[in-house]
Design an enzyme around this catalytic site. Structure first.
Site, PDB file in Angstrom:
ATOM      1  N   PHE A 111       8.493  -5.461  -3.581  1.00  0.00           N
ATOM      2  CA  PHE A 111       8.879  -4.452  -4.571  1.00  0.00           C
ATOM      3  C   PHE A 111       9.879  -4.994  -5.584  1.00  0.00           C
ATOM      4  O   PHE A 111      10.029  -4.441  -6.670  1.00  0.00           O
ATOM      5  CB  PHE A 111       9.451  -3.208  -3.876  1.00  0.00           C
ATOM      6  N   LYS A 112      10.575  -6.085  -5.268  1.00  0.00           N
ATOM      7  CA  LYS A 112      11.569  -6.596  -6.206  1.00  0.00           C
ATOM      8  C   LYS A 112      10.930  -7.009  -7.537  1.00  0.00           C
ATOM      9  O   LYS A 112      11.581  -7.004  -8.569  1.00  0.00           O
ATOM     10  CB  LYS A 112      12.348  -7.753  -5.594  1.00  0.00           C
ATOM     11  N   ASP A 113       9.629  -7.335  -7.503  1.00  0.00           N
ATOM     12  CA  ASP A 113       8.926  -7.669  -8.749  1.00  0.00           C
ATOM     13  C   ASP A 113       8.956  -6.516  -9.752  1.00  0.00           C
ATOM     14  O   ASP A 113       8.960  -6.749 -10.955  1.00  0.00           O
ATOM     15  CB  ASP A 113       7.453  -7.996  -8.469  1.00  0.00           C
TER      16      ASP A 113
END
Ligand SMILES: *Cc1c(COP(=O)(O)O)cnc(C)c1O
Length: 475
Positions: A111-113
């Site tokens: 999810f950091k993308d």
């Protein structure tokens, strides 16, 4: 729109300044002076928008005119064009009242993308306008490094150096970093531990002449713009499930409290979020806080959800700031107690306010594995990663106590193929890498091995960074 520090003793900043600043000079974190809000009619008008258009609507009030809306729309479109699902953050229904939101369709499968793909482009845009260049340095135990590298690769105004402990990351994690061959990406395999990597990064920031010479910067989880970008997918999910005419709850696996704080922000902006369920692994400091009102650190325990093996949740300070009615000096005292004694407590009234929205659940290793196995059995073979399992197990623990008519969305924060060993052990199935990474094991790697020595690392940075703060070539 201006941003203020949670410690109340740093200058207020505009959006472009807060983007580049990271931590405030008084040691605090930046938050918006006031939360922009949307009326129910404005939220209703967001129905059916493609993700990138929704993202521009939700984030535009935070820019305060420092990036034009047209330029911003271009950066947003470009950031999300690289996701391999048309919905960017699609929902998958598990049963009548439970959904999973898949946040792992970006380039590094976590999810950091969602935030970092935009952040890298925003950095480049803002720096180009100022004719400045930054050198980003960071340490990673595996996951954050690849997302930061993918976000910064090929960006004109940025060079990025990521230190990882040699031989101590998984092969997938290492290759996700070292197979990026862009000229501005520099992987350092340090002969040391993750803590050694972190210490060297801190030492580089503490060396003021080096910091200024290189215009050092970071893209860590306290950066305001990361929170801002994460608010968007809460709007996307809630609107799809009926907001503003129906309430929605979320269950979020939590380490640094960044992701779930973004949900709190979405609620402050007018999104009808009923409950926020915080899932922790065995490092359960946050679950204990929501049960008792006391924040008390313990030793970090390694688990199969390593991105949440954290005892100090840096973004929690942003919530505390509101529980202290935005009294910076009072919060500063509280954080001082935490730093020196390893604990602090809020008042019963403060705890009650937090519990109006939040609850926490600890999910141990056995329950994490059981949740992966059960999900595969009950949800038609669906494989989930251990972090997702922590959030989903927390959702299950909360469900008997909440309104079953309110949809509960558990966040899927990583693709199962990022943690193939843990998933296989729990379910008997080894998840294959998705097509975009299928040839990862054949790709060429580039990495520099360095000793655990500040001078050696600084010399390497100097020799590779393309420009200094003044815009001249440094080597
Ligand atoms: C970073 C990360 C988390 C924790 O998110 P926070 O914003 O730090 O709470 C959870 N799961 C995965 C897969 C992560 O990479």
């Amino acid at each position: 729109m201006r941003y203020i520090s949670t410690r109340g003793a740093a200058p207020t900043l505009a959006f472009d300044e807060v983007l580049l600043a990271g931590l405030a000079r008084d040691g605090g974190l930046y938050v918006p002076e006031t939360w922009p809000t949307f009326t129910p009619d404005e939220i209703r008008a967001m129905r059916g928008l493609p993700y990138a258009e929704l993202a521009v609507r939700v984030m535009a009030p935070f820019l305060g005119g420092r990036v034009t809306e047209a330029e911003f729309a271009g950066l947003v479109r470009d950031a999300y064009a690289g996701f391999d699902h048309a919905a960017v953050t699609p929902l998958v229904q598990l049963d009548q009242s439970t959904w999973v939101m898949e946040l792992f369709h970006g380039p590094t499968l976590a999810f950091k993308d969602v935030a970092l793909q935009l952040l890298g482009r925003l950095f480049d845009h803002v720096l180009a306008k100022k004719a400045e260049h930054v050198t980003i340095v960071g340490a990673t135990s595996g996951d954050t490094g690849s997302a930061a590298i993918e976000a910064c690769r090929d960006r004109e105004a940025v060079d990025i150096f990521i230190l990882h402990p040699k031989g101590r990351t998984s092969e997938v994690q290492r290759r996700q970093m070292t197979t990026v061959l862009s000229d501005n990406v520099h992987n350092i395999a340090l002969e040391g531990s993750f803590d050694d990597c972190q210490d060297l990064v801190k030492a580089m920031f503490n060396d003021t002449s080096f910091r200024d010479e290189q215009n050092l910067s970071a893209v860590n989880s306290i950066n305001w713009a990361r929170i801002m970008a994460q608010i968007v997918y809460y709007f996307a999910a809630a609107i799809e499930l009926g907001a503003p005419d129906r309430q929605v709850s979320f269950a979020v696996p939590t380490g640094n409290f960044g992701n779930v704080y973004a949900a709190y922000g979405a609620r402050a902006m007018g999104l009808p979020i009923q409950r926020l369920v915080v899932g922790t692994n065995s490092n359960d400091i946050l679950a204990r806080f929501f049960a008792t009102g006391t924040m008390q650190t313990q030793a970090v325990m390694p688990t199969i959800s390593p991105s949440m093996d954290i005892q100090i949740s840096s973004n929690f300070e942003r919530l505390l700031f509101d529980l202290y009615d935005r009294d910076g000096p009072a919060l500063n005292q509280c954080m001082g107690r935490f730093r020196s004694g390893g604990s602090f407590a809020v008042t019963p009234a403060q705890l009650e306010r937090a519990r109006l929205v939040f609850n926490g659940h600890k999910v141990d290793e056995e329950l994490t594995r059981a949740t992966m196995a059960e999900t595969r059995r009950l949800a038609g073979g669906l494989l989930i990663d251990p972090h997702t399992a922590v959030g989903l197990a927390a959702a299950r623990a909360e469900q008997p106590h909440i309104d079953p008519a309110v949809p509960l969305v558990a966040l899927a924060c990583a693709h199962p193929a990022k943690f193939p060993d843990a998933v296989e052990r729990a379910t008997g199935v080894r998840p294959p890498l998705p097509p975009r990474l299928a040839d990862l094991y054949e790709r060429e790697e580039r990495v520099t091995v360095l000793p655990n020595d500040l001078r050696a690392v600084q010399a390497f940075v100097r020799s590779r960074a393309r420009r200094t703060a003044a815009g001249q070539r440094s080597a």
